[in-house]
Structure formats: structure tokens, C-alpha cells
Write a protein that holds these residues in place. Structure first.
Motif: not given
Length: 323
Positions: A120, A201, A204, A207
Motif C-alpha cells: 500500500r 488515505d 486506510n 486500518s
């Protein structure tokens, strides 16, 4: 607390020796940019801010290619223990562990390591690996910044008390300056599409177990995060040893920094910048409803060496209680 060790674990210094990913604790790490973490570097242009406390950021050329290089100052382990680890309910076992988990260079290595593990890297400006500056390179950089051509290398100076360009103390004697090679991006303000991605972003990143903690506008370029020097990446002792109310307050501070940046962009941009409604609601008294908490990241499931992290936490990380 156990007595502080007088010297930190050495980093690789021999150019012919393959360099290991850092930091040297189980969990996410950043690999060296070159096999031995050394390179010929041309320092082209200063890119940072004059008040940066963690690092020097420069446009550089390595083998003819242009990058951003973030060279980190040293931090004393006791300062990190007091300022970053002071809220831990259990002290860490030794001084080196405060360096491993709270030093800005290691914080960035761990965050970028997680992004690479989970593929990522699109969630931030890309990091390509770390380098260790030679004494000549660190001296050259210090002379460029200060304008003092008489500066000598600090690594083995007679007295190391933090009162030098790289902020070395005795515990850093002989250790090389550490730097991270990053994608070179323009300093343009984000367009509406880029701005919209900033909140997505950040959510994320949470996460993935990355608590950025420093999301003011100066840490974004073109809508992408460029700075993880204050981040905590699971497994991280602060994310499990700090109480819920304190962590919630820290989360609110992080989200509010980003919201303030949205407001600044909205007021200064000729384009219409949409401010995320969910971000506003969390910062307006509903922070308790935010569920995507970095501490919830299942590191035992996702980390490649999750079992090694678990063993490290259980046997080596924390100071043993007195009998």
C-alpha cells in the motif's frame, strides 16, 4: 526503571558488509537503499523547513537520479523515554528499545515497512530505502547548512553532549547519520481530487495499524503524506500500553490537524475543496464513534513475523517487575 545502558546497539558501518533492514526489533522494517546502505550523494538543494527538529531534507542525486533525502538528527534515549514513552504503563526494558520504537528515523522505517508489507505504498510519498552517511557526507551537509567550512566530523569528537549539528550524545559515539531516500515530488498544493484522498488515505493508514500522529499541512505534498517521524506502527508498545482516553485524545488531535489543513486549503485555493463530513463530525464531539483504530490491527495475522513479535513482546520488551 532499569538503569540506562551507556551505549546503543551499533548500526552497520563497514561498507563491504550487507546492511540489515531497520530497526532491529521484530516487526515492520525498511530495507537499505543499496546493499551496504552507502552511496555517492550529491546534495543539490535544501527542501525542508528551517524549524524542522527531526531532520534535514534535501534534493539529492544518486547515480544521476534525483530523490528527496531525509537525514535524521540523533535523539537521546532518555529524552525519548520522557517525551514519547512517558505514558506507558509498563517501562521498556532498556534504552535501546526507546530508540527502536520512538526515534523518528525508526518510526519512519516501521511505517514504510508496513506499507511495503501490505503493498500500500500509494498511501504516502514513496520511500525507497535507507542510507548511512559517511563522516565526509555528514560533514559536507553540516557545512552547507551552517556555512562554516571549518566544521569537523562529530562521530568521534572529544565531547558529545548534544551540542553539535547532528545532536550526538555519548551514546551515539561512532554511529553514522541515518537517512531515508524518498520519491521527489513537487511542492504544489493539492487539487480537489488530491485533497479528497487525504482523509481516505489517513483512514486506510489507520486500518494498517499506522497511527500517524502528525498530519499538519506541512507534512503533505500534493495531497500525499511525506512524514512518519512521529508515527506508531503496530505492534507498538504505546498503542497497547496507553489508556483508551489518552489514545482517543491523541486521535482527536491527529484528525483535527488534518481538518485544519482542509480549512486552510478551502480558504486559500481557487478550486472548491470539499471538506469530508465524517472528519468534521469526528472532530466536533463524535470522536468516540471512530472505529478504525490503529491498535486494532491484527499484527499476528498480517505481519510476516508475527510470532517473533509476540515472543519479543512477551519476553524482551518490558522491564521485569521487581521480585
Amino acid at each position: 526503571m532499569a538503569s540506562s545502558i551507556s551505549r546503543l546497539a551499533p548500526l552497520p558501518k563497514v561498507p563491504s558488509r550487507p546492511a540489515a533492514p531497520l530497526p532491529r526489533v521484530p516487526g515492520p522494517k525498511l530495507a537499505p537503499f543499496t546493499p551496504n546502505a552507502r552511496a555517492d550523494i550529491e546534495f543539490v538543494e535544501f527542501l525542508g523547513r528551517e524549524n524542522d527538529v527531526d531532520s534535514q531534507v534535501w534534493k539529492v542525486k544518486v547515480n544521476g537520479a534525483s530523490f528527496a533525502l531525509k537525514a535524521f538528527y540523533f535523539c537521546h534515549s532518555e529524552t525519548l523515554r520522557q517525551n514519547q514513552g512517558g505514558d506507558l504503563t509498563r517501562p521498556l526494558a532498556n534504552s535501546q528499545l526507546y530508540i527502536d520504537y520512538f526515534d523518528p528515523f525508526n518510526c519512519e522505517c516501521r511505517a514504510y515497512g508496513r506499507l511495503k508489507e501490505r503493498q500500500r505504498e500509494n498511501l504516502a510519498v514513496q520511500a525507497y530505502g535507507y542510507l548511512l552517511l559517511t563522516p565526509q557526507q555528514e560533514t559536507e551537509l553540516a557545512r552547507k547548512v551552517t556555512g562554516d567550512p571549518s566544521l569537523l566530523p562529530y562521530a568521534n569528537a572529544g565531547t558529545l553532549d548534544g551540542d553539535n549539528f547532528w545532536k550526538r550524545y555519548e551514546e551515539h559515539r561512532g554511529l553514522p547519520v541515518r537517512a531515508i531516500v524518498k520519491e521527489l515530488v513537487s511542492r504544489k498544493a493539492p487539487n480537489p481530487h488530491d485533497a479528497q484522498r487525504m482523509w481516505v488515505d489517513l483512514d486506510n493508514l489507520h486500518s494498517l495499524g499506522i497511527f500517524v500522529r502528525d498530519t499538519h499541512g506541512g507534512n503533505y505534498l500534493g495531497g500525499k503524506l511525506v512524514d512518519f517521524s512521529r508515527s506508531w506502527t503496530m505492534y507498538h508498545p504505546a498503542l497497547v500500553q496507553i489508556g483508551d482516553s489518552k489514545l482517543q485524545l491523541l486521535m482527536l488531535e491527529e484528525l483535527q490537524q488534518l481538518l485544519d489543513y482542509y480549512y486552510d486549503l478551502s480558504n486559500s485555493s481557487s478550486d472548491e475543496i470539499d471538506i469530508p463530513e465524517t472528519l468534521e463530525s469526528y472532530c466536533s464531539g463524535e470522536i468516540a464513534k471512530y472505529k478504525n483504530l490503529p491498535r486494532a490491527y491484527n499484527w499476528l495475522r498480517w505481519d510476516e513475523n508475527g510470532e517473533a513479535v509476540k515472543a519479543h513482546v512477551e519476553s524482551e520488551l518490558f522491564e521485569k517487575p521487581a521480585l
